[in-house]
Design a protein around this motif. Structure first.
Motif, PDB file in Angstrom:
ATOM      1  N   ILE A 146       0.869  -1.183   0.000  1.00 35.15           N
ATOM      2  CA  ILE A 146       0.000   0.000   0.000  1.00 35.15           C
ATOM      3  C   ILE A 146       0.900   1.225   0.000  1.00 35.15           C
ATOM      4  N   LYS A 147       0.658   2.116  -0.956  1.00 38.48           N
ATOM      5  CA  LYS A 147       1.427   3.352  -1.074  1.00 38.48           C
ATOM      6  C   LYS A 147       0.481   4.535  -0.938  1.00 38.48           C
ATOM      7  N   ILE A 148       0.965   5.585  -0.319  1.00 41.86           N
ATOM      8  CA  ILE A 148       0.207   6.834  -0.260  1.00 41.86           C
ATOM      9  C   ILE A 148       0.633   7.655  -1.480  1.00 41.86           C
ATOM     10  N   LEU A 149      -0.346   8.032  -2.279  1.00 46.51           N
ATOM     11  CA  LEU A 149      -0.038   8.771  -3.505  1.00 46.51           C
ATOM     12  C   LEU A 149       0.437  10.186  -3.185  1.00 46.51           C
ATOM     13  N   GLU A 150       1.526  10.571  -3.815  1.00 49.08           N
ATOM     14  CA  GLU A 150       2.053  11.926  -3.640  1.00 49.08           C
ATOM     15  C   GLU A 150       1.393  12.906  -4.601  1.00 49.08           C
ATOM     16  N   LYS A 151       0.854  12.373  -5.705  1.00 44.06           N
ATOM     17  CA  LYS A 151       0.159  13.228  -6.673  1.00 44.06           C
ATOM     18  C   LYS A 151      -0.986  12.432  -7.282  1.00 44.06           C
ATOM     19  N   ASN A 152      -1.887  13.122  -7.951  1.00 46.77           N
ATOM     20  CA  ASN A 152      -3.007  12.453  -8.604  1.00 46.77           C
ATOM     21  C   ASN A 152      -2.481  11.427  -9.606  1.00 46.77           C
ATOM     22  N   PHE A 153      -3.176  10.294  -9.667  1.00 42.77           N
ATOM     23  CA  PHE A 153      -2.789   9.239 -10.595  1.00 42.77           C
ATOM     24  C   PHE A 153      -4.051   8.543 -11.065  1.00 42.77           C
ATOM     25  N   SER A 154      -4.278   8.547 -12.370  1.00 43.49           N
ATOM     26  CA  SER A 154      -5.452   7.908 -12.955  1.00 43.49           C
ATOM     27  C   SER A 154      -6.713   8.474 -12.306  1.00 43.49           C
ATOM     28  N   ASP A 155      -7.538   7.614 -11.703  1.00 43.48           N
ATOM     29  CA  ASP A 155      -8.776   8.091 -11.062  1.00 43.48           C
ATOM     30  C   ASP A 155      -8.606   8.257  -9.557  1.00 43.48           C
ATOM     31  N   MET A 156      -7.367   8.356  -9.092  1.00 45.68           N
ATOM     32  CA  MET A 156      -7.082   8.497  -7.660  1.00 45.68           C
ATOM     33  C   MET A 156      -6.438   9.853  -7.397  1.00 45.68           C
ATOM     34  N   LYS A 157      -6.625  10.340  -6.189  1.00 48.19           N
ATOM     35  CA  LYS A 157      -6.146  11.664  -5.790  1.00 48.19           C
ATOM     36  C   LYS A 157      -4.935  11.554  -4.877  1.00 48.19           C
ATOM     37  N   ALA A 158      -4.131  12.591  -4.878  1.00 45.40           N
ATOM     38  CA  ALA A 158      -2.986  12.670  -3.974  1.00 45.40           C
ATOM     39  C   ALA A 158      -3.479  12.473  -2.543  1.00 45.40           C
ATOM     40  N   GLY A 159      -2.715  11.707  -1.767  1.00 47.33           N
ATOM     41  CA  GLY A 159      -3.072  11.445  -0.381  1.00 47.33           C
ATOM     42  C   GLY A 159      -3.847  10.152  -0.175  1.00 47.33           C
ATOM     43  N   GLU A 160      -4.407   9.599  -1.250  1.00 51.78           N
ATOM     44  CA  GLU A 160      -5.141   8.337  -1.124  1.00 51.78           C
ATOM     45  C   GLU A 160      -4.170   7.174  -0.988  1.00 51.78           C
ATOM     46  N   LYS A 161      -4.655   6.110  -0.358  1.00 51.14           N
ATOM     47  CA  LYS A 161      -3.867   4.891  -0.221  1.00 51.14           C
ATOM     48  C   LYS A 161      -4.154   3.991  -1.422  1.00 51.14           C
ATOM     49  N   MET A 162      -3.086   3.654  -2.154  1.00 50.03           N
ATOM     50  CA  MET A 162      -3.207   2.829  -3.346  1.00 50.03           C
ATOM     51  C   MET A 162      -2.610   1.446  -3.080  1.00 50.03           C
ATOM     52  N   LEU A 163      -3.419   0.435  -3.315  1.00 45.42           N
ATOM     53  CA  LEU A 163      -2.988  -0.944  -3.169  1.00 45.42           C
ATOM     54  C   LEU A 163      -2.308  -1.413  -4.450  1.00 45.42           C
ATOM     55  N   ILE A 164      -1.204  -2.132  -4.300  1.00 43.50           N
ATOM     56  CA  ILE A 164      -0.601  -2.871  -5.404  1.00 43.50           C
ATOM     57  C   ILE A 164      -0.772  -4.331  -5.013  1.00 43.50           C
TER      58      ILE A 164
END
Length: 121
Positions: free
Chosen positions: A6-24
């Motif tokens: 799980i990574k915290i996004l530093e910037k917007n990516f695809s349909d996700m916003k900066a600060g969201e937790k992104m699962l790989i």
């Protein structure tokens, strides 16, 4: 079993916003998820991404790795002689027009038949 990241996004990516937790996730986790889908239950890749993330305490799953890992999960579990005997019912997450079918060289008519047999329109 591979561990999810799980990574915290530093910037917007695809349909996700900066600060969201992104699962790989992993091909194995995606295959396990698809195996839980009952006949006639369709989940889009976007729904899969959201549900996998929620199971692991994240906001969403990486769209890039999800596509790669879904392809790998299908390749690892696909029975080319008898598609319906494949160990994951991947026709419950992709339809006959999904671009992944060309990459895997799977007959889209057979996917359509399996989906119709399960009650998909």
């Amino acid at each position: 079993m591979p561990r999810d990241i799980i990574k915290i996004l530093e910037k917007n990516f695809s349909d996700m916003k900066a600060g969201e937790k992104m699962l790989i996730s992993s091909p194995e986790k995606i295959a396990d998820y698809v195996k839980t889908l009952a006949p006639g239950c369709f989940k889009s890749v976007k729904q899969i991404r959201k549900e996998l993330a929620l199971l692991e305490g994240a906001d969403n799953t990486c769209p890039v790795t999800t596509g790669i890992f879904l392809k790998k999960a299908i390749e690892d579990n696909y029975n080319p002689e008898i598609i319906e005997k494949s160990s994951i019912p991947f026709w419950r997450v992709i339809d006959e027009s999904h671009p992944i079918l060309k990459k895997l060289e799977i007959d889209n008519n057979k996917i359509a038949e399996l989906r119709i047999a399960e009650g998909f329109k």
